[in-house]
Structures are given as C-alpha cells and as structure tokens.
Design a protein around this motif. Structure first.
Motif, PDB file in Angstrom:
ATOM      1  N   ASN A 272       0.757  -1.296   0.013  1.00  0.00           N
ATOM      2  CA  ASN A 272       0.005   0.095  -0.087  1.00  0.00           C
ATOM      3  C   ASN A 272       0.914   1.383  -0.232  1.00  0.00           C
ATOM      4  O   ASN A 272       0.617   1.994  -0.413  1.00  0.00           O
ATOM      5  CB  ASN A 272      -0.869   0.016   1.160  1.00  0.00           C
ATOM      6  N   LEU A 273       2.021   1.041   0.607  1.00  0.00           N
ATOM      7  CA  LEU A 273       3.099   2.178   0.779  1.00  0.00           C
ATOM      8  C   LEU A 273       3.475   2.492  -0.728  1.00  0.00           C
ATOM      9  O   LEU A 273       3.621   3.776  -1.090  1.00  0.00           O
ATOM     10  CB  LEU A 273       3.923   2.287   1.640  1.00  0.00           C
ATOM     11  N   PHE A 274       3.866   1.563  -1.346  1.00  0.00           N
ATOM     12  CA  PHE A 274       4.592   1.710  -2.549  1.00  0.00           C
ATOM     13  C   PHE A 274       3.306   2.119  -3.700  1.00  0.00           C
ATOM     14  O   PHE A 274       3.466   3.160  -4.543  1.00  0.00           O
ATOM     15  CB  PHE A 274       5.118   0.419  -3.148  1.00  0.00           C
ATOM     16  N   ASP A 275       2.197   1.773  -3.526  1.00  0.00           N
ATOM     17  CA  ASP A 275       1.074   2.153  -4.425  1.00  0.00           C
ATOM     18  C   ASP A 275       1.056   3.613  -4.247  1.00  0.00           C
ATOM     19  O   ASP A 275       0.640   4.465  -5.210  1.00  0.00           O
ATOM     20  CB  ASP A 275      -0.375   1.462  -4.056  1.00  0.00           C
ATOM     21  N   HIS A 276       1.092   4.198  -2.570  1.00  0.00           N
ATOM     22  CA  HIS A 276       0.680   5.605  -2.549  1.00  0.00           C
ATOM     23  C   HIS A 276       1.993   6.297  -3.265  1.00  0.00           C
ATOM     24  O   HIS A 276       1.769   7.222  -3.629  1.00  0.00           O
ATOM     25  CB  HIS A 276       0.604   5.665  -0.882  1.00  0.00           C
ATOM     26  N   LEU A 277       3.094   5.876  -2.903  1.00  0.00           N
ATOM     27  CA  LEU A 277       3.990   6.900  -3.646  1.00  0.00           C
ATOM     28  C   LEU A 277       4.242   6.844  -5.145  1.00  0.00           C
ATOM     29  O   LEU A 277       4.498   7.818  -5.509  1.00  0.00           O
ATOM     30  CB  LEU A 277       5.415   5.968  -3.224  1.00  0.00           C
ATOM     31  N   GLY A 278       3.891   5.788  -5.658  1.00  0.00           N
ATOM     32  CA  GLY A 278       3.475   5.756  -7.164  1.00  0.00           C
ATOM     33  C   GLY A 278       2.341   6.658  -7.714  1.00  0.00           C
ATOM     34  O   GLY A 278       2.495   7.382  -8.566  1.00  0.00           O
ATOM     35  N   SER A 279       1.418   6.754  -6.790  1.00  0.00           N
ATOM     36  CA  SER A 279       0.173   7.523  -7.061  1.00  0.00           C
ATOM     37  C   SER A 279       0.548   8.991  -7.069  1.00  0.00           C
ATOM     38  O   SER A 279      -0.199   9.718  -7.926  1.00  0.00           O
ATOM     39  CB  SER A 279      -1.070   7.193  -6.344  1.00  0.00           C
ATOM     40  N   GLN A 280       1.382   9.332  -6.261  1.00  0.00           N
ATOM     41  CA  GLN A 280       1.830  10.718  -5.976  1.00  0.00           C
ATOM     42  C   GLN A 280       2.485  11.311  -7.164  1.00  0.00           C
ATOM     43  O   GLN A 280       2.478  12.454  -7.362  1.00  0.00           O
ATOM     44  CB  GLN A 280       2.673  10.960  -4.660  1.00  0.00           C
ATOM     45  N   PHE A 281       3.098  10.514  -7.958  1.00  0.00           N
ATOM     46  CA  PHE A 281       3.670  10.746  -9.006  1.00  0.00           C
ATOM     47  C   PHE A 281       2.546  10.896 -10.324  1.00  0.00           C
ATOM     48  O   PHE A 281       2.552  11.845 -11.274  1.00  0.00           O
ATOM     49  CB  PHE A 281       4.915   9.862  -9.604  1.00  0.00           C
ATOM     50  N   MET A 282       1.763   9.569 -10.372  1.00  0.00           N
ATOM     51  CA  MET A 282       0.706   9.438 -11.311  1.00  0.00           C
ATOM     52  C   MET A 282      -0.179  10.432 -11.530  1.00  0.00           C
ATOM     53  O   MET A 282      -0.596  10.987 -12.512  1.00  0.00           O
ATOM     54  CB  MET A 282       0.560   7.847 -11.508  1.00  0.00           C
ATOM     55  N   THR A 283      -0.596  10.623 -10.375  1.00  0.00           N
ATOM     56  CA  THR A 283      -1.709  11.730 -10.342  1.00  0.00           C
ATOM     57  C   THR A 283      -1.436  12.952 -10.518  1.00  0.00           C
ATOM     58  O   THR A 283      -2.425  13.724 -10.843  1.00  0.00           O
ATOM     59  CB  THR A 283      -2.473  11.466  -9.134  1.00  0.00           C
ATOM     60  N   THR A 284      -0.435  13.341 -10.617  1.00  0.00           N
ATOM     61  CA  THR A 284      -0.015  14.619 -10.818  1.00  0.00           C
ATOM     62  C   THR A 284       0.094  14.921 -12.256  1.00  0.00           C
ATOM     63  O   THR A 284       0.040  16.014 -12.591  1.00  0.00           O
ATOM     64  CB  THR A 284       1.406  15.078 -10.033  1.00  0.00           C
ATOM     65  N   ARG A 285       0.312  13.737 -12.975  1.00  0.00           N
ATOM     66  CA  ARG A 285       0.343  13.906 -14.525  1.00  0.00           C
ATOM     67  C   ARG A 285      -1.001  13.883 -15.069  1.00  0.00           C
ATOM     68  O   ARG A 285      -2.002  13.271 -14.523  1.00  0.00           O
ATOM     69  CB  ARG A 285       1.437  12.750 -15.022  1.00  0.00           C
ATOM     70  N   PRO A 286      -1.004  14.633 -16.323  1.00  0.00           N
ATOM     71  CA  PRO A 286      -2.290  14.597 -17.023  1.00  0.00           C
ATOM     72  C   PRO A 286      -2.617  13.163 -17.352  1.00  0.00           C
ATOM     73  O   PRO A 286      -1.789  12.480 -17.765  1.00  0.00           O
ATOM     74  CB  PRO A 286      -1.989  15.429 -18.152  1.00  0.00           C
ATOM     75  N   THR A 287      -3.859  12.722 -17.259  1.00  0.00           N
ATOM     76  CA  THR A 287      -4.195  11.432 -17.596  1.00  0.00           C
ATOM     77  C   THR A 287      -4.465  11.365 -18.986  1.00  0.00           C
ATOM     78  O   THR A 287      -5.286  11.971 -19.543  1.00  0.00           O
ATOM     79  CB  THR A 287      -5.436  11.058 -17.008  1.00  0.00           C
TER      80      THR A 287
ATOM     81  N   SER B  66       0.725   2.257 -16.820  1.00  0.00           N
ATOM     82  CA  SER B  66       1.285   2.492 -15.340  1.00  0.00           C
ATOM     83  C   SER B  66       0.688   1.123 -14.567  1.00  0.00           C
ATOM     84  O   SER B  66      -0.387   0.600 -14.645  1.00  0.00           O
ATOM     85  CB  SER B  66       0.010   3.656 -14.668  1.00  0.00           C
ATOM     86  N   GLY B  67       1.724   0.834 -13.683  1.00  0.00           N
ATOM     87  CA  GLY B  67       1.613  -0.295 -12.696  1.00  0.00           C
ATOM     88  C   GLY B  67       1.082  -1.617 -13.024  1.00  0.00           C
ATOM     89  O   GLY B  67       0.279  -2.276 -12.325  1.00  0.00           O
ATOM     90  N   VAL B  68       1.453  -2.331 -14.053  1.00  0.00           N
ATOM     91  CA  VAL B  68       1.007  -3.459 -14.611  1.00  0.00           C
ATOM     92  C   VAL B  68       2.028  -4.285 -13.900  1.00  0.00           C
ATOM     93  O   VAL B  68       3.328  -4.440 -13.743  1.00  0.00           O
ATOM     94  CB  VAL B  68       1.043  -3.830 -15.797  1.00  0.00           C
ATOM     95  N   ARG B  69       1.417  -5.488 -12.960  1.00  0.00           N
ATOM     96  CA  ARG B  69       2.227  -6.403 -12.216  1.00  0.00           C
ATOM     97  C   ARG B  69       2.757  -7.416 -12.951  1.00  0.00           C
ATOM     98  O   ARG B  69       2.137  -8.265 -13.732  1.00  0.00           O
ATOM     99  CB  ARG B  69       1.209  -6.905 -11.077  1.00  0.00           C
ATOM    100  N   LEU B  70       4.275  -7.818 -12.732  1.00  0.00           N
ATOM    101  CA  LEU B  70       4.897  -8.692 -13.386  1.00  0.00           C
ATOM    102  C   LEU B  70       5.504  -9.620 -12.416  1.00  0.00           C
ATOM    103  O   LEU B  70       5.728  -8.913 -11.377  1.00  0.00           O
ATOM    104  CB  LEU B  70       5.688  -8.384 -14.527  1.00  0.00           C
ATOM    105  N   ASN B  71       5.665 -11.074 -12.693  1.00  0.00           N
ATOM    106  CA  ASN B  71       6.129 -11.923 -11.790  1.00  0.00           C
ATOM    107  C   ASN B  71       7.577 -11.938 -11.732  1.00  0.00           C
ATOM    108  O   ASN B  71       8.334 -12.231 -10.674  1.00  0.00           O
ATOM    109  CB  ASN B  71       5.397 -13.320 -11.644  1.00  0.00           C
ATOM    110  N   ASN B  72       7.956 -11.642 -12.941  1.00  0.00           N
ATOM    111  CA  ASN B  72       9.604 -12.070 -13.087  1.00  0.00           C
ATOM    112  C   ASN B  72      10.369 -10.731 -12.474  1.00  0.00           C
ATOM    113  O   ASN B  72      10.910 -10.192 -13.621  1.00  0.00           O
ATOM    114  CB  ASN B  72       9.905 -12.226 -14.609  1.00  0.00           C
ATOM    115  N   THR B  73      10.307 -10.301 -11.402  1.00  0.00           N
ATOM    116  CA  THR B  73      11.228  -9.207 -10.954  1.00  0.00           C
ATOM    117  C   THR B  73      12.477  -9.592 -10.083  1.00  0.00           C
ATOM    118  O   THR B  73      13.263  -8.811  -9.760  1.00  0.00           O
ATOM    119  CB  THR B  73      10.383  -8.399 -10.230  1.00  0.00           C
ATOM    120  N   SER B  74      12.732 -10.838 -10.009  1.00  0.00           N
ATOM    121  CA  SER B  74      13.868 -11.335  -9.295  1.00  0.00           C
ATOM    122  C   SER B  74      15.191 -10.801  -9.841  1.00  0.00           C
ATOM    123  O   SER B  74      15.393 -10.884 -11.204  1.00  0.00           O
ATOM    124  CB  SER B  74      14.052 -12.916  -9.428  1.00  0.00           C
TER     125      SER B  74
END
Length: 415
Positions: A221-236, A244-252
């Motif tokens: 939830n903290l990471f989502d909040h931090l990311g949203s503070q960037f994304m919501t300031t940008r024009p949609t 924005s924010g597609v979850r992928l599994n292969n991040t090792s």
C-alpha cells in the motif's frame, strides 16, 4: 552540433547573466543530449550553482564512460544529521531516452528556482537530492543515431546485458556477502556500491515501458501511494493509463528489489510516456507533464517517522538539535506488523516511510535494551520519534541542568 550551441547559451545566461529571447529551459528541450553534451551541461550547471550542487562519478561503464551523479542540497559541503536522501535514476535501458532528458531539465529547474520558488527552496533546504540522468550511457550511445522509434528493443549495455535485471537475486542461496558482486556488470556494480554506501530513503527509477511492481507484502500500500503521488500529478491520457503499474512476476534480480531488500530504500518505478525514443519535439510535452510530478514525488520523503537513536549513558547533547546522548549507528527500527526494518546512520538518525495510522515502533542495537513506543502518523507531514537506549545491565543517568550562567554565556549545555 546543436547541443554545444545550447552550452554557449547556458554559459552566457547563467554566468554572464545576459538575456536570450528563448528561455534556456526551452532550448534544453529541443534535442536529445549524448554523453559528451550531458557531461558538459552538468559541469556548467555545477559551476554556476556550486553553492548548492556537487557533480561526481559513482563509477565507469563498460566502455569507460562516467556514471555521473548530480547532488543538490543547501549545505552541499557538509552532512546534515536528520536530513533524508532521495535519488532519481533514468536511462537504465539505453533506448528509454526520455527519462534522461527529464532529469537534465529537473536539475536545471531546481537550481534556477532555488530562492525564488517557495516549495523548491524548502525542498532543497530539507532534502539531499541525488540525480543520475543516465545509468547506461553506453546503451544510449548505441541508439542515439538510430531512427526515432517507440520500440527499439535496444536497451542493453555494451555487453548486451540488461542492467535493470543484473542485480543479486534474494532467492538465490548462493548469494552471500562474499559473492554479492560476482557476475555483475560494471554499471551494476557501481550502482550497488553507491546504494549500499548511502542510506537513501526514497528512490525513483524513470521508465518508459509497461512496469513491473514487486509484491512487497505489507508495504504494498505504501508503494502504491508513492507511485500514485507521481501518476496523479500527471495529465491522464490513454498512453499513461496503459503504462501504469502492471504487475509482473519476473522481477528477481531487479534494481528495485535490490534497493528494498539489500538496503532500506523504497524505490518506485515512475512511468513516463510509453514511447521509448520519440521525436525530439515530444520532449517538451513530456517535461510539462512530468515537472510537477517529479517535484511532488521527491517531497514524499517527508512522510512517516524520523528521529535519532542515542546512548543515554552519555548525558551530553548530540548536536544543536538538543538530543541527549551519543548517536548509535546501525540501530534497528522495527514497525510492528511490517516486515521491513530500517537502520540508523552514523549520526544515529533514521527515516521510515509510513502511511497515516497508529504504529508500535521498537528500536534496538547490540549491547542495548530495546525501547518501544506508540506513534500516530498523520498525513502530509513527518512525525519525530526519538529513542534513547539503555545499555544492558546499566541504569540510565538522569540529566542535570547546567548553571544558568553557563546557558547565558555559552548559549549551550557544553560547559
């Protein structure tokens, strides 16, 4: 080249203070800057604003180019205990070229608005900001003469390695402190050394693709909040939504994973325009979309809790902040029900990003008894939470006030 014309205008404007019909910021947005132009720009910025900036290299690329980092803060020649550090990185993939231009312009924007814009001035006065416009300069040099394209698929370094995924894998049982740097590219090793040597609190990695997002359990939830503070300031737009924010599994083995698990840094992938290497005229639009979002993201470091952990067996003051005791380095700060601890710096200071709420926070260190406190974290500000730890098998001495004449004469307790 046009890049060097920009440099001449910059020198004339910043040092000689002459006027130009075209704003410098607009000139910076007219073309991509290769490695030589980038280096000269940063050198010019530093010479013109040496009172609040520093330019250095954290290492070399495979082809021996400097990995340049630009630091901005008000007390540039000394460490300010209690001040958080933020880093922004771009161009880890050589073909993601827009991010490097955003950070070049962010540097210029911060420098030229210091003392003029109240929010930027406060941010620089209270934050240690580090910016790496290009973490993969060799990769950009490979694509700079290619035809503009949204999908070059040419983001690797000169050894054809993806720097973004060249970090240690926390699930690999063979990774130890002795093998941490084995098999790492020159760029990766330099970034690792830099990250481990500086206790950054917050980090933004500027990207231009469908993003991965780590599954970080109770900090999600903290990471989502931090990311949203960037994304919501940008024009949609349709493009920003699709990236924005597609979850992928292969991040090792990713840089984001390394920041979170091997240091105490919260790194967020900040998505820009999806097109990786668009026509140069698109840079200006992207800067207009990203400028306030980047500033807003940096300011998120001032949330959660901060404080000092000290040894109360010494009743002297730590510094002008009037905190009792000598600092305890590498003390552990644990927030109950969260899995991610942070540790203190050499001055005993720490930061822990948290969302609003009530938390039980415990501090401990080798040779000391732990201390736990309840704290209420409120929105849009940081809560100060200090700890004074008692040594094992030792009573805490009660501090005594010095004579009133001592305070009047010396304006301190040190007499």
């Amino acid at each position: 080249m046009f890049c060097y014309k920009i440099l001449l205008v910059l020198v004339a404007s910043l040092i000689v203070q002459s006027r130009s019909d075209t704003p410098i910021e607009d000139l910076l947005l007219e073309e991509y800057h290769d490695y030589n132009a980038l280096k000269k720009l940063l050198e010019t910025f530093h010479r013109s604003f040496s009172n609040i900036s520093k330019l250095s290299s954290i290492g070399k690329s495979v082809q021996n180019r400097d990995l340049l980092v630009f630091q901005i803060t008000d007390e540039i020649n000394r460490i300010e205990p209690g001040e958080p550090s933020v880093k922004l990185i771009a161009n880890t993939h050589g073909d993601e070229a827009v991010g490097r231009e955003m950070l070049i312009n962010l540097i210029y924007h911060l420098l030229t608005n210091y003392g003029k814009d109240e929010k930027i001035t406060h941010l620089i006065n209270s934050t240690n900001i580090f910016i790496i416009p290009s973490a993969n300069p060799d990769g950009f040099e490979k694509i700079k003469r290619k035809k503009f394209s949204c999908n070059l698929n040419a983001g690797l370094n000169s050894n054809n390695i993806d720097i973004e995924l060249n970090f240690p894998d926390i699930l690999d049982a063979n990774v130890t402190s002795d093998t941490l740097f084995e098999g790492r590219e020159a760029e990766t090793a330099s970034l690792m050394n830099w990250i481990l040597g500086n206790k950054f609190v917050l980090s933004g990695n500027l990207r231009q693709s469908v993003l991965s997002k780590l599954n970080l359990n109770k900090d999600n939830n903290l990471f989502d909040h931090l990311g949203s503070q960037f994304m919501t300031t940008r024009p949609t737009t349709n493009e920003t939504i699709s990236c924005s924010g597609v979850r992928l599994n292969n991040t090792s083995g990713s840089m984001q994973e390394f920041n979170y698990f091997f240091s105490h840094t919260f790194e967020v992938n900040l998505n820009l325009v999806c097109c990786k290497y668009p026509q140069a005229e698109k840079i200006k639009t992207e800067w207009q979309n990203s400028r306030q979002a980047l500033i807003n993201f940096i300011s998120q470091v001032h949330m959660g809790i901060k404080g000092f952990v000290t040894d109360f067996s010494d009743s002297s003051f730590l510094n002008e902040r009037a905190i009792y005791g000598t600092p305890i380095e590498n003390a552990v700060i644990n927030v109950a029900l969260l899995d991610h601890n942070v540790t203190t710096n050499v001055y005993g200071d720490y930061w822990r990003l948290l969302l609003p709420g009530t938390y039980k926070v415990t501090a401990w260190a080798n040779g000391f008894k732990s201390e736990a406190k309840l704290v209420d974290v409120v929105e849009n500000q940081v809560t100060v939470l200090n700890f004074t730890l008692k040594r094992e098998n030792q009573e805490i001495p009660q501090p005594t006030s010095p004579p009133i004449w001592c305070i009047i004469i010396t304006m301190s307790w040190k007499c």
